[in-house]
Design an enzyme around this catalytic site. Sequence first.
Site, PDB file in Angstrom:
ATOM      1  N   CYS A  50       0.753  -1.146   0.065  1.00 17.63           N
ATOM      2  CA  CYS A  50      -0.008  -0.080   0.178  1.00 17.63           C
ATOM      3  C   CYS A  50       1.004   1.240  -0.090  1.00 17.63           C
ATOM      4  CB  CYS A  50      -1.015   0.100   1.084  1.00 17.63           C
ATOM      5  SG  CYS A  50      -1.938   1.352   1.390  1.00 17.63           S
ATOM      6  N   CYS A  54       0.578   4.503   7.079  1.00 17.29           N
ATOM      7  CA  CYS A  54      -0.220   4.093   8.406  1.00 17.29           C
ATOM      8  C   CYS A  54       0.686   3.394   9.090  1.00 17.29           C
ATOM      9  CB  CYS A  54      -1.576   3.584   8.021  1.00 17.29           C
ATOM     10  SG  CYS A  54      -2.586   4.232   6.942  1.00 17.29           S
ATOM     11  N   CYS A  57       0.228  -0.332  10.216  1.00 17.91           N
ATOM     12  CA  CYS A  57      -0.397  -1.261   9.318  1.00 17.91           C
ATOM     13  C   CYS A  57       0.861  -2.261   8.679  1.00 17.91           C
ATOM     14  CB  CYS A  57      -1.061  -0.517   8.105  1.00 17.91           C
ATOM     15  SG  CYS A  57      -1.806  -1.540   7.191  1.00 17.91           S
ATOM     16  N   CYS A  94     -17.240  -8.524   4.357  1.00 23.03           N
ATOM     17  CA  CYS A  94     -16.397  -7.414   4.277  1.00 23.03           C
ATOM     18  C   CYS A  94     -15.207  -7.814   3.387  1.00 23.03           C
ATOM     19  CB  CYS A  94     -16.025  -6.586   5.394  1.00 23.03           C
ATOM     20  SG  CYS A  94     -17.846  -6.336   6.665  1.00 23.03           S
ATOM     21  N   CYS A 125     -19.858  -5.053   2.644  1.00 22.13           N
ATOM     22  CA  CYS A 125     -18.928  -3.892   3.062  1.00 22.13           C
ATOM     23  C   CYS A 125     -17.730  -4.024   2.480  1.00 22.13           C
ATOM     24  CB  CYS A 125     -18.961  -3.853   4.298  1.00 22.13           C
ATOM     25  SG  CYS A 125     -17.890  -2.552   5.245  1.00 22.13           S
ATOM     26  N   CYS A 185     -19.506   2.816   7.918  1.00 23.48           N
ATOM     27  CA  CYS A 185     -18.803   1.785   8.863  1.00 23.48           C
ATOM     28  C   CYS A 185     -17.576   2.643   9.205  1.00 23.48           C
ATOM     29  CB  CYS A 185     -18.537   0.579   8.445  1.00 23.48           C
ATOM     30  SG  CYS A 185     -17.376  -0.416   9.541  1.00 23.48           S
ATOM     31  N   ARG A 257     -18.227  -2.721  17.253  1.00 24.97           N
ATOM     32  CA  ARG A 257     -17.647  -4.132  16.947  1.00 24.97           C
ATOM     33  C   ARG A 257     -16.153  -4.181  17.606  1.00 24.97           C
ATOM     34  NH1 ARG A 257     -17.355  -4.031  11.465  1.00 24.97           N
ATOM     35  NH2 ARG A 257     -19.454  -4.132  11.498  1.00 24.97           N
TER      36      ARG A 257
HETATM   37  N1  SAM Z   1      -6.874   0.578   3.014  1.00 22.97           N
HETATM   38  C1  SAM Z   1      -8.034   0.775   3.533  1.00 22.97           C
HETATM   39  C2  SAM Z   1      -8.137   1.936   4.664  1.00 22.97           C
HETATM   40  O1  SAM Z   1      -7.220   2.075   5.255  1.00 22.97           O
HETATM   41  O2  SAM Z   1      -9.033   2.614   4.725  1.00 22.97           O
HETATM   42  C3  SAM Z   1      -8.503  -0.644   4.098  1.00 22.97           C
HETATM   43  C4  SAM Z   1      -7.797  -1.621   4.830  1.00 22.97           C
HETATM   44  S1  SAM Z   1      -7.218  -1.263   6.403  1.00 22.97           S
HETATM   45  C5  SAM Z   1      -5.987  -2.300   6.717  1.00 22.97           C
HETATM   46  C6  SAM Z   1      -8.640  -1.751   7.748  1.00 22.97           C
HETATM   47  C7  SAM Z   1      -8.405  -1.198   9.190  1.00 22.97           C
HETATM   48  O3  SAM Z   1      -7.936  -2.137   9.927  1.00 22.97           O
HETATM   49  C8  SAM Z   1      -7.583   0.060   9.201  1.00 22.97           C
HETATM   50  O4  SAM Z   1      -8.395   1.269   9.121  1.00 22.97           O
HETATM   51  C9  SAM Z   1      -7.253  -0.212  10.848  1.00 22.97           C
HETATM   52  O5  SAM Z   1      -8.247   0.430  11.548  1.00 22.97           O
HETATM   53  C10 SAM Z   1      -7.215  -1.447  11.075  1.00 22.97           C
HETATM   54  N2  SAM Z   1      -6.066  -2.145  11.072  1.00 22.97           N
HETATM   55  C11 SAM Z   1      -5.029  -2.029  10.515  1.00 22.97           C
HETATM   56  N3  SAM Z   1      -4.014  -2.515  11.114  1.00 22.97           N
HETATM   57  C12 SAM Z   1      -3.957  -2.736  12.464  1.00 22.97           C
HETATM   58  C13 SAM Z   1      -3.322  -3.166  13.191  1.00 22.97           C
HETATM   59  N4  SAM Z   1      -1.999  -3.357  13.224  1.00 22.97           N
HETATM   60  N5  SAM Z   1      -3.841  -3.223  14.638  1.00 22.97           N
HETATM   61  C14 SAM Z   1      -5.249  -2.983  14.872  1.00 22.97           C
HETATM   62  N6  SAM Z   1      -6.069  -2.448  13.790  1.00 22.97           N
HETATM   63  C15 SAM Z   1      -5.464  -2.509  12.355  1.00 22.97           C
HETATM   64 FE1  SF4 Z   2      -2.868   1.166   3.225  1.00 23.58          FE
HETATM   65 FE2  SF4 Z   2      -2.948  -0.378   5.739  1.00 23.58          FE
HETATM   66 FE3  SF4 Z   2      -2.973   2.278   5.672  1.00 23.58          FE
HETATM   67 FE4  SF4 Z   2      -5.221   0.902   4.850  1.00 23.58          FE
HETATM   68  S1  SF4 Z   2      -4.636   1.211   6.875  1.00 23.58           S
HETATM   69  S2  SF4 Z   2      -4.405   2.787   3.839  1.00 23.58           S
HETATM   70  S3  SF4 Z   2      -3.911  -0.694   3.750  1.00 23.58           S
HETATM   71  S4  SF4 Z   2      -1.244   1.431   4.825  1.00 23.58           S
END
Ligand code: SAM
Ligand code: SF4
Length: 313
Positions: A50, A54, A57, A94, A125, A185, A257
């Site tokens: 990606c 973040c 992530c 989802c 979703c 959501c 959730r």
């Molecule tokens: N890329 C899209 C976005 O960010 O909107 C969707 C995928 S993202 C992986 C979905 C959600 O998973 C994130 O917004 C975050 O809240 C949650 N998430 C991701 N990594 C996480 C982690 N290490 N611990 C807890 N929640 C996590």
């Molecule tokens: Fe990309 Fe992860 Fe951020 Fe979603 S949460 S935008 S998958 S880096």
Amino acid sequence: MTRWSKADVSTFYEMPFIELIGKAINAHLQHHKPNEMELCTLLSIKTGACPEDCSYCSQSGHYQTEVEKEKLMPLEAVIAKAKNAKSDGATRFCMGAAWRNPPKKDFPKVIEMIKAVKDIGLETCVTLGMLDDEQVNMLHEAGLDYYNHNLDTSPEHYKNITTTRTYQDRLDTLQRVRASGINVCCGGILGMGETREDRIEFLLQLANLPQPPESVPINHLIPAKGTPLADMQPLENMEFIRTIAAARIMMPAAMIRLSAGRTTMSDEMQTLCFLAGANSIWLGDKLLTAGNPGFDHDVQLLNKLGFDNFTHA
Ligand code: SAM
Ligand code: SF4
């Protein structure tokens, strides 16, 4: 509709614990059947690489993590996963993609996935990153039920977590989704080094949206190897539960959730979260790339607590 002030929220957030939980239980009972747990399943349809940064992530291309990149899944594989989810008892399916925004060539394929999952008889979703008006309209026409787009934390702390987009970018997509009539959501992650004030500010952002989200995922950070938050100390359980209770009081009609992080929570900790107002979980062994309690364990826990979901099993 209630517009919450920081002072109102601080008052109950900081109440003695039992009084706070009592207030949350009252809100829960007024709006929901206490013995019903919503069961959703989450599938990563496009994994890793990606462009966003973040810092929590494991799918961000900015960090060296253990996640294996995968291109968009074929439709047939998605359908098979959705059928399994339905037979396990999930009502919503989802699909998440690690994108900043959906690429032109893949978007029509996602539209096909939404239609196919709906045909199986599941709510749909998707979470695909930022959207423009045309994309939102196409999702709406495909019959999408929910769009997930998390605010993750307070506006102040957000800048420490993600630098490749702004809080306002997130709010703009949320506004487009809401205007189209698709359900929203939206939630976040606790335990990313934020203060209690940040947690309150984050809940204020959600509850004071022109219309609060129908679905509010609350994640407990899963520290992922290779990410900047890999060594973060876990947030104290009571503080996590307080935040769930405050979310329930502020957004009484929403489904809250209990999302990422359940694998490290005891059954008793999860039960306290349910008492505080969480009434939805992810069902299945995997949450995108992270772990989740197995199906058998969840069935056992929900049966022990007398939830209605598996009484037929
Ligand atoms: N890329 C899209 C976005 O960010 O909107 C969707 C995928 S993202 C992986 C979905 C959600 O998973 C994130 O917004 C975050 O809240 C949650 N998430 C991701 N990594 C996480 C982690 N290490 N611990 C807890 N929640 C996590
Ligand atoms: Fe990309 Fe992860 Fe951020 Fe979603 S949460 S935008 S998958 S880096």
